[in-house]
Design an enzyme around this catalytic site. Structure first.
Site, short mmCIF file in Angstrom:
data_model
loop_
_atom_site.label_atom_id
_atom_site.label_comp_id
_atom_site.label_asym_id
_atom_site.label_seq_id
_atom_site.Cartn_x
_atom_site.Cartn_y
_atom_site.Cartn_z
N THR A 83 36.05 43.12 37.88
CA THR A 83 35.14 43.26 36.74
C THR A 83 35.69 42.38 35.61
O THR A 83 36.33 42.88 34.68
CB THR A 83 35.04 44.73 36.29
OG1 THR A 83 36.34 45.33 36.31
CG2 THR A 83 34.12 45.53 37.18
N CYS A 258 43.55 43.66 33.51
CA CYS A 258 43.17 44.99 33.02
C CYS A 258 43.24 45.12 31.50
O CYS A 258 42.21 45.12 30.84
CB CYS A 258 44.06 46.04 33.67
SG CYS A 258 43.75 46.18 35.45
N1 LIG Z 1 44.80 44.95 39.53
C1 LIG Z 1 45.05 46.10 38.97
O1 LIG Z 1 46.16 46.40 38.66
C2 LIG Z 1 43.97 47.12 38.68
C3 LIG Z 1 44.36 48.40 38.33
C4 LIG Z 1 43.39 49.35 38.09
C5 LIG Z 1 42.05 48.99 38.18
N2 LIG Z 1 41.70 47.71 38.49
C6 LIG Z 1 40.29 47.39 38.60
O2 LIG Z 1 39.94 47.35 39.98
C7 LIG Z 1 38.95 46.34 40.21
C8 LIG Z 1 39.45 45.36 41.26
O3 LIG Z 1 40.58 44.71 40.76
P1 LIG Z 1 41.57 43.89 41.69
O4 LIG Z 1 42.76 43.62 40.85
O5 LIG Z 1 41.75 44.54 42.99
O6 LIG Z 1 40.73 42.54 41.89
P2 LIG Z 1 41.05 41.35 42.92
O7 LIG Z 1 40.48 40.13 42.33
O8 LIG Z 1 42.49 41.38 43.29
O9 LIG Z 1 40.25 41.76 44.23
C9 LIG Z 1 38.89 41.86 44.29
C10 LIG Z 1 38.42 41.43 45.67
O10 LIG Z 1 37.01 41.62 45.70
C11 LIG Z 1 36.43 40.54 46.42
N3 LIG Z 1 35.01 40.43 46.08
C12 LIG Z 1 34.43 39.86 45.00
N4 LIG Z 1 33.10 39.98 45.04
C13 LIG Z 1 32.82 40.66 46.18
C14 LIG Z 1 31.62 41.09 46.80
N5 LIG Z 1 30.45 40.84 46.23
N6 LIG Z 1 31.70 41.74 47.98
C15 LIG Z 1 32.90 41.98 48.56
N7 LIG Z 1 34.07 41.58 48.03
C16 LIG Z 1 34.03 40.94 46.85
C17 LIG Z 1 37.26 39.35 46.04
O11 LIG Z 1 37.15 38.33 47.01
C18 LIG Z 1 38.67 39.96 45.96
O12 LIG Z 1 39.38 39.84 47.18
C19 LIG Z 1 38.66 45.73 38.85
O13 LIG Z 1 37.59 46.38 38.27
C20 LIG Z 1 39.93 46.03 38.06
O14 LIG Z 1 39.67 46.10 36.68
C21 LIG Z 1 42.63 46.78 38.78
#
Ligand SMILES: NC(=O)c1ccc[n+]([C@@H]2O[C@H](COP(=O)([O-])OP(=O)(O)OC[C@H]3O[C@@H](n4cnc5c(N)ncnc54)[C@H](O)[C@@H]3O)[C@@H](O)[C@H]2O)c1
Length: 422
Positions: A83, A258
């Site tokens: 996001t 984040c």
């Molecule tokens: N990284 C963190 O520490 C953390 C912690 C808490 C919450 N979050 C939240 O969790 C969510 C994910 O974060 P993240 O760090 O894992 O992101 P990331 O970028 O590491 O991973 C997201 C994955 O989703 C895939 N993706 C994108 N669009 C897609 C679609 N339409 N269909 C299927 N797959 C798709 C991407 O290819 C990627 O591999 C975000 O909202 C983030 O704010 C992240």
């Protein structure tokens, strides 16, 4: 029988898939085919799962796929897609919308879709549900249901891993909320907290990171003030922290996916509703300015030490957004580099956590080979990230890399007697 699809296999989705795979049949889906291929080969480039955990997931029959047909027979869909914000700091909901459309294509009666991505209150029911209804032709809360359970992991943190962090859960009806809660309880060792509604669960996550952002901004602002007074902020914090209710934080850069991003989700929604969130936006502005400030202080120190600024060789140590992980998303070290370059300095960047051959999505300057093994000398060295590899080195190791009268800038408080520290 429950069959779970995890949509989006990044920092959040992959460890979650691994946790669920111990008890359930799990398929991991991602649109990034290169990532899916690596995962099927047992390699996680985010380093959240080690080789052994990847083996475990694959032995548990976990499948990684980029093919929607492979998740068509699942009955629980958990969405962990990014996001981000756009260039004007507005929420970019494209991944959430697109992943909801994908799920809509395979959604069946009785299925549950649980969102984990960080959002502002209302996104699940007002943005994602209509997409699910539109693509599936099914009716919300009659044919299918949704839940929201925010993720709280901390990249690179091997202690607070997904199953060890209490999880907030919620659902679109009281029965579904219970079902969602029971599902998470079955794998989250730390337990769960069932929120009263999806919007409450959404809001709870976004304020966790907003609170941290505002608190760090206060400490950063204090650092700017104390710097002009010639007082060491860290000494002030140590003294103040002797009171039981003082929140001990240190000044620094706020990057990543984040803390530097999520507050904009909340401010966007607040402004849409006619409220100007001055405190939150002010905090964002302070934190966003810290990279430039550090670069300016470096230049001042160089001038004080009779170093010529134009074409000066400066070494930046660490470029990831935080210590001991390879995550470069939204790293604010880049702001330091950009500012130094605007003074026409020659900047080298070294980071033992970043693969120099990785596609430069987040950063375009390139990474040099280990400078501690080279003869090159620098006019200033900036310790930007507190990686373990840097923390173990004595001051003399940094001095060896410097021209005479080393200018050592310590952003993270890891060396003794730096020339300047934040
Ligand atoms: N990284 C963190 O520490 C953390 C912690 C808490 C919450 N979050 C939240 O969790 C969510 C994910 O974060 P993240 O760090 O894992 O992101 P990331 O970028 O590491 O991973 C997201 C994955 O989703 C895939 N993706 C994108 N669009 C897609 C679609 N339409 N269909 C299927 N797959 C798709 C991407 O290819 C990627 O591999 C975000 O909202 C983030 O704010 C992240």
């Amino acid at each position: 029988m429950k069959k779970i699809a995890i949509i989006g296999l990044g920092y959040v989705g992959l460890p979650l898939a691994h946790a669920f795979s111990a008890r359930y049949s799990v398929v991991g889906f991602d649109i990034n085919e290169a990532r899916v291929k690596e995962l099927n080969e047992g390699y996680d480039r985010t380093l959240e799962l080690d080789e052994h955990q990847m083996e475990e997931a694959l032995e548990n029959d976990m499948k990684f796929t980029a093919n929607l047909d492979d998740i068509a027979d699942c009955n629980i869909y958990i969405v962990t897609v990014p996001t981000p914000i756009d260039k004007d700091n507005r929420p970019d909901l494209t991944p959430l919308v697109q992943s909801s459309q994908s799920i809509g294509k395979v959604l069946k009666k009785g299925d549950v879709v649980i969102y984990e991505s960080t959002v502002y209150p209302g996104v699940t029911e007002e943005v994602c549900v209509p997409e699910l209804e539109k693509t599936s032709g099914l009716k919300f809360n009659k044919d299918f249901f949704v839940g929201y359970s925010p993720e709280r992991i901390n990249p690179g943190d091997k202690e607070h891993t997904v199953t060890k962090i209490l999880k907030v859960t919620s659902g679109s009806t009281p029965e579904i909320a219970k079902k969602v809660d029971t599902l998470y309880k079955s794998v989250i060792v730390a337990g769960t907290f069932l929120a009263s509604s999806i919007k409450v669960a959404e809001a709870s996550k976004v304020i966790e990171n907003t609170q941290r952002d505002v608190n760090i901004a206060l400490i950063n602002e204090l650092a700017l003030i104390f710097d002009t007074m010639g007082i060491d902020t860290n000494e002030v914090i140590d003294a103040a922290a002797t009171k039981w209710n003082f929140i001990k934080l240190t000044p620094g850069l706020v990057g990543g996916h984040c803390i530097g991003v999520d507050p904009y989700y909340l401010t966007y929604k607040a402004e849409e509703l006619g409220y100007k969130p001055n405190l939150i936006l002010g905090a964002r502005q302070i934190n966003n300015g810290m990279g430039k400030y550090i670069a300016e202080q470096t230049i001042k120190e160089m001038i004080k030490h009779d170093k010529k600024v134009k074409n000066a060789n400066i070494l930046v140590l660490g470029v990831t957004f935080k210590e001991d992980c390879p995550d470069m998303r939204n790293t604010k070290v880049v702001d330091i580099i950009e500012e130094l370059k605007s003074y026409e300095c020659q900047v080298d960047v070294y980071d033992p956590w970043v693969d120099p051959n990785e596609p430069k999505q987040h950063y375009t300057h390139g990474i040099i080979a280990n400078p501690f093994e080279s003869e090159k000398k620098y006019d200033a060295i900036i310790l930007a990230v507190a990686h373990q590899q840097f923390k173990v080195l004595a001051r003399s190791a940094y001095e060896k890399l410097s021209t005479s009268e080393a200018v050592l800038i310590d952003v993270k408080g890891i060396i003794e007697n730096p020339t300047w520290r934040l």
